[in-house]
Design an enzyme around this catalytic site. Sequence first.
Site, PDB file in Angstrom:
ATOM      1  N   GLU A  54       0.848  -1.189   0.000  1.00 15.70           N
ATOM      2  CA  GLU A  54       0.000   0.000   0.000  1.00 15.70           C
ATOM      3  C   GLU A  54       0.884   1.240   0.000  1.00 15.70           C
ATOM      4  O   GLU A  54       2.062   1.196   0.360  1.00 15.70           O
ATOM      5  CB  GLU A  54      -0.913   0.007   1.237  1.00 15.70           C
ATOM      6  CG  GLU A  54      -1.967  -1.088   1.207  1.00 15.70           C
ATOM      7  CD  GLU A  54      -3.165  -0.799   2.120  1.00 15.70           C
ATOM      8  OE1 GLU A  54      -3.260   0.304   2.669  1.00 15.70           O
ATOM      9  OE2 GLU A  54      -4.005  -1.708   2.260  1.00 15.70           O
ATOM     10  N   HIS A 115      -5.096   6.702  -0.728  1.00 13.76           N
ATOM     11  CA  HIS A 115      -4.193   5.559  -0.590  1.00 13.76           C
ATOM     12  C   HIS A 115      -4.570   4.453  -1.559  1.00 13.76           C
ATOM     13  O   HIS A 115      -5.570   4.532  -2.269  1.00 13.76           O
ATOM     14  CB  HIS A 115      -4.062   5.096   0.863  1.00 13.76           C
ATOM     15  CG  HIS A 115      -5.270   4.462   1.453  1.00 13.76           C
ATOM     16  ND1 HIS A 115      -6.328   5.185   1.927  1.00 13.76           N
ATOM     17  CD2 HIS A 115      -5.592   3.158   1.651  1.00 13.76           C
ATOM     18  CE1 HIS A 115      -7.238   4.360   2.402  1.00 13.76           C
ATOM     19  NE2 HIS A 115      -6.834   3.109   2.241  1.00 13.76           N
ATOM     20  N   HIS A 117      -5.018   0.302  -2.496  1.00 16.49           N
ATOM     21  CA  HIS A 117      -5.273  -1.089  -2.109  1.00 16.49           C
ATOM     22  C   HIS A 117      -4.760  -1.975  -3.244  1.00 16.49           C
ATOM     23  O   HIS A 117      -5.488  -2.235  -4.203  1.00 16.49           O
ATOM     24  CB  HIS A 117      -6.776  -1.321  -1.901  1.00 16.49           C
ATOM     25  CG  HIS A 117      -7.343  -0.692  -0.666  1.00 16.49           C
ATOM     26  ND1 HIS A 117      -8.701  -0.650  -0.401  1.00 16.49           N
ATOM     27  CD2 HIS A 117      -6.737  -0.093   0.385  1.00 16.49           C
ATOM     28  CE1 HIS A 117      -8.907  -0.054   0.761  1.00 16.49           C
ATOM     29  NE2 HIS A 117      -7.734   0.309   1.253  1.00 16.49           N
ATOM     30  N   ASP A 128      -9.884   2.639   7.708  1.00 15.51           N
ATOM     31  CA  ASP A 128      -9.909   3.832   6.850  1.00 15.51           C
ATOM     32  C   ASP A 128     -10.982   4.816   7.321  1.00 15.51           C
ATOM     33  O   ASP A 128     -10.760   6.027   7.373  1.00 15.51           O
ATOM     34  CB  ASP A 128     -10.204   3.450   5.388  1.00 15.51           C
ATOM     35  CG  ASP A 128      -9.083   2.646   4.754  1.00 15.51           C
ATOM     36  OD1 ASP A 128      -7.940   2.729   5.235  1.00 15.51           O
ATOM     37  OD2 ASP A 128      -9.368   1.937   3.767  1.00 15.51           O
TER      38      ASP A 128
HETATM   39 ZN   LIG Z   1      -7.525   1.326   2.978  1.00 14.77          ZN
END
Ligand SMILES: [Zn+2]
Length: 180
Positions: A54, A115, A117, A128
């Site tokens: 990530e 962000h 995944h 999150d």
């Molecule tokens: Zn996440």
Amino acid sequence: MNILSKCLMALSSGSPMKIKDVTFSRTGADYRATLCSSSLQQMIDECIRAGANETGGILIGSYSEDGSTAIIVEATASPADSLAGRSTFQRGVKGLKHLLDARWKTGLYYVGEWHFHPGGSPEPSGDDLVSMRNIAANPNYQCLEPVMIILGGNPTGSYSLSASVFPRGKAPIRFHEELA
Ligand SMILES: [Zn+2]
């Protein structure tokens, strides 16, 4: 200044882009977000660099004159003190204050987080959601309705995006991608 010209201004400082601006909204909601193509390209480049891990950073931009639309012109790389694994990401803070001070002088500020995944869906995880609520409530961010964008899947091929807004003290709103 309208949204398109703000996006074009952001574009003119970068390289030519093939991808398009993306607008997120929801029927009946008071908020929208436009992700300028240059900032989407920045996210894709960072995700490719991160490989199987990530990654993420902050979203920088401004608001439309009526305050309803966050116009995202920059998606930063992950700060050097971030912690990243295959299914975890904790964004660091190193260098952000300096960057935001510099952007503030040009009328741009913190509008949220993004962000990656890797190989997964762009659905927000429970963590999150908690971290975004905390940001909305944290006066240091000076952001009453931070936006979260998640890129899921394969950044070099079929990826998808989710976008949500977290108005302080209210339930989060999950946006839909507007069809161009
Ligand atoms: Zn996440």
